[in-house]
Design a protein around this motif. Structure first.
Motif, short mmCIF file in Angstrom:
data_model
loop_
_atom_site.label_atom_id
_atom_site.label_comp_id
_atom_site.label_asym_id
_atom_site.label_seq_id
_atom_site.Cartn_x
_atom_site.Cartn_y
_atom_site.Cartn_z
N HIS A 198 2.50 7.08 -6.65
CA HIS A 198 1.32 7.86 -6.67
C HIS A 198 1.84 9.20 -6.62
N ILE A 223 -3.39 -3.37 -3.82
CA ILE A 223 -3.98 -2.58 -5.10
C ILE A 223 -5.35 -2.14 -4.87
N TYR A 247 4.93 -5.69 -9.77
CA TYR A 247 3.72 -5.92 -9.45
C TYR A 247 2.50 -6.77 -10.20
N ARG A 303 4.47 10.54 -8.87
CA ARG A 303 4.26 9.96 -10.14
C ARG A 303 4.89 10.45 -11.31
N LEU A 342 2.46 1.89 -3.59
CA LEU A 342 1.53 2.35 -4.28
C LEU A 342 1.28 3.74 -4.11
N LYS A 343 1.15 4.09 -2.87
CA LYS A 343 0.82 5.46 -2.41
C LYS A 343 2.03 6.48 -2.71
N TYR A 397 -5.24 0.51 -2.44
CA TYR A 397 -4.80 1.62 -2.85
C TYR A 397 -5.89 2.39 -3.69
N ILE A 454 6.65 -1.51 -10.86
CA ILE A 454 5.56 -1.68 -11.10
C ILE A 454 5.06 -2.92 -11.97
N TYR A 481 0.76 -1.25 -0.06
CA TYR A 481 -0.05 -0.22 0.03
C TYR A 481 0.95 1.06 0.03
#
Lengths: 230, 412
Positions: free
Chosen positions: B274, B400, B300, B277, B270-271, B403, B297, B267
């Motif tokens: 983000h 995911i 994943y 990004r 991904l955060k 997220y 990524i 988590y």
């Protein structure tokens, strides 16, 4: 700062590995199609023998015809084997693969021809023939189960010949034979000219075969042993 | 080929690309890896080592002892232990070190790991700052190795070190020990191309000015180490990996605990991706933007796909066997045996590539073990595949999900 050349080289290597994997796969698939063609040749030889026997009837009487049962049982096994392999290849290469489709069409036609000859032969000589016509389809739910049952039947009773007919082949011969036995859905089984639609278990088929006197009322296991002794 | 199949092949292609990239890096830069002559640095910069603790009564004592054992001039090494409002006996365990001149102990209200780290950073005047988890033990020459490394690479502002699992006992720990060895390989390769993903919280060393100038630690979605590594690199500071400096950490000892940890990692990962990004495929970020982040990524996504694909196939296979068993009885299994013909071996391109990818994992583990000097316990590879193939895709999918639907994951 960024090594673009490396990114490119890695890309080319990866592409190379992918290419090699596809080439290797093609090579093996070609060998498998070759194997199908080999079996097809053996089936063709066997059917040719039936055909010859039929032609011989013009000159000889039924009693004079010599049968080679081992050779004929061989055909039963080859047909089952072929059906299994074709099915596997379809799952691997897709149902529209031309090589597989061609072999399938050819051997299906041969099966129909053999079936007709065997029936004629039996009618002339007033014999019973133990043949099962099995109609299956690519997208029929019960067919894979039914195929397993018929595999088992030919395993237990090598004298009973199973013809595996794929109704998804749209050859005129297939359409005609479907119409003759009024096959509307699959799986369908034709024994002694009677059509049975829907899934049948091993026991149910044994019962039908017994009723039609196509198999003897012995324990199946003893027959299997007999075969193994040979 | 249908659409789904094309997507699948693209993902597999990218996965293979990543592996080839790492191996090419290894082949071209292997000389930098194995010059292991021990030497002393020319100068000894002062260092402040921060140990943030939250309910670590069982392990904090050993961690501090291992820091006191480090081969380094005593007057240059200061240990800052911060109790972040523990509710167990952590403070009592820390108090035992009251009379050690090198050890400074603090107690503050609970506010999260990053607040504990910043709390100590405020009080530190040393050249270097290091963060060490309270369940981690350093090898005695770890600090010397890092200082040497920093002396050679003056442009580097932060160094992540090799983290291994200390003394694995349960199957879950054993599985992780293999995973961490594999990380040792990929992390070093990323270090060699200046594309480090994370300087691990377990043991990393920073130049104080660099750390100060970016403003220390922030919460970073419970993954303050990843966030800091991103922020440092975004601000132009170089981060590298020093494989010779080794820390042994305690791993979650049950699958359930591992699951919780990985959910937090997934988590947080991904955060943070983000939040940052703008770095993805950004040429200015060098290999980090072009390779490391996209690669993570891809890894994943690949795992989720491989999971769905292989479990679907297994389910079909099992279903077929059960149907056959019901219809024919035990004979069906024997009949299946006869069909062990090469004809029925899957020779699709994808199966060759899968085998290759599988072997590339084994090679990564092998090289990681070499780089980190791990010995013994090869058979733990079995635990690794057994446990991870079942659990990893599930926590990835779950993180995911979390997220996407922005649920909070508590890690404490």
């Amino acid at each position: 700062m960024i090594d673009w050349k490396k990114y490119l080289i890695v890309f080319l290597i990866t592409l190379g590995i992918f290419g090699a994997a596809f080439l290797l796969s093609n090579y093996f698939n070609d060998r498998k199609v070759q194997k199908l063609e080999d079996i097809y040749q053996r089936i063709a030889t066997n059917v040719l023998s039936t055909e010859t026997k039929f032609s011989l009837l013009r000159f000889a009487s039924c009693e004079d015809i010599v049968s080679d049962t081992t050779f004929e049982n061989e055909l039963t096994r080859e047909l089952g084997d072929m059906a299994r392999r074709v099915k596997y290849m379809e799952s691997q290469l897709g149902v529209n693969n031309e090589d597989v489709l061609l072999v399938k069409t050819q051997y299906s036609l041969l099966q129909i021809k053999d079936y007709l000859l065997v029936r004629e032969l039996a009618a002339r000589c007033k014999e019973k023939v133990s043949v099962i016509l099995y109609f299956h389809d690519l997208d029929c739910e019960d067919c894979s189960r039914q195929s397993l049952v018929l595999d088992e039947i030919s395993e237990l009773y090598p004298k009973v010949r199973v013809y595996w007919l794929d109704r998804s082949l749209e050859t005129p011969a297939m359409q005609t034979i479907s119409r003759v036995f009024s096959i509307k859905e699959t799986p369908a089984i034709v024994i002694e000219g009677k059509t049975y639609t829907g899934f049948k278990t091993v026991a149910e088929l044994e019962e039908i075969l017994l009723k039609e006197k196509l198999i003897k009322k012995t324990e199946p296991s003893s027959e299997v042993k007999e075969v193994k002794k040979k | 080929m249908e659409f789904g199949e094309i997507i699948f092949y693209i993902i597999v292609f990218l996965a293979l690309y990543v592996q080839v990239f790492l191996f090419i890096t290894f082949i071209t830069k292997r000389r930098e890896l194995f010059h292991s002559e021990k030497k002393l640095p020319k100068s000894y910069p002062s260092i402040g080592m921060i140990v943030p603790c939250w309910n670590e009564e069982r392990s904090v004592e050993r961690t501090i002892l291992s820091l006191l054992c480090l081969n380094y001039p005593k007057d240059r090494l200061h240990i800052y232990v911060v109790d972040d409002g523990s509710t167990d006996g952590t403070w009592a365990a820390m108090k035992k070190f009251e009379n050690f001149s090198q050890v400074y102990i603090f107690r503050k209200e609970n506010g999260g790991k990053h607040t504990a780290l910043n709390f100590a950073l405020e009080k530190i005047e040393t050249d270097l700052v290091s963060s060490i988890d309270a369940d981690t033990i350093l090898e005695c020459d770890a600090l010397l190795t890092v200082v040497n490394f920093l002396e050679e690479k003056r442009e580097v502002s932060a160094v992540g070190c090799t983290v291994l699992i200390g003394n694995p006992k349960t199957p879950t720990e054993k599985a992780q020990s293999i995973e961490y060895q594999m990380f040792a390989f990929s992390k070093k390769m990323l270090g060699l191309i200046s594309g480090v993903l994370v300087a691990p919280g377990a043991f990393s060393v920073f130049k104080r000015e660099a750390l100060k100038s970016v403003g220390g630690w922030v919460a970073g979605h419970s993954l303050e180490d990843l966030e800091l590594t991103f922020r440092l690199q975004k601000n132009g500071f170089k981060v590298n990996h020093c494989h010779g400096a080794i820390a042994h950490t305690k791993a979650p000892n049950s699958i359930k605990k591992l699951f919780t940890q990985r959910l937090r990692w997934g988590y947080g990962f991904l955060k943070n991706i983000h939040d940052y990004r703008g770095m993805i495929l950004n040429k200015k970020m060098g290999n980090l933007g072009l390779f490391t982040i996209p690669m993570s990524i891809i890894a994943y996504i690949t795992l989720v796909f491989v999971f769905i694909y292989s479990w679907q196939r297994m389910a079909f296979l099992a279903y077929d066997k059960i149907v056959a068993l019901k219809l024919i009885g035990w004979d069906s299994l024997i009949a299946g045996g006869i069909r062990l013909d090469w004809f029925f071996i899957n020779t699709q391109a994808i199966s060759f590539i899968s085998i290759l990818l599988f072997f590339s994992i084994l090679v990564s583990i092998f090289l990681g073990r070499k780089i980190s000097g791990s010995k013994g316990g090869w058979y733990n590879v079995i635990w690794y595949f057994l446990i991870y193939s079942f659990t990893q895709p599930i926590w990835i999918m779950k993180s995911i999900y979390k997220y996407l639907f922005a649920k909070k994951v508590l890690w404490r």
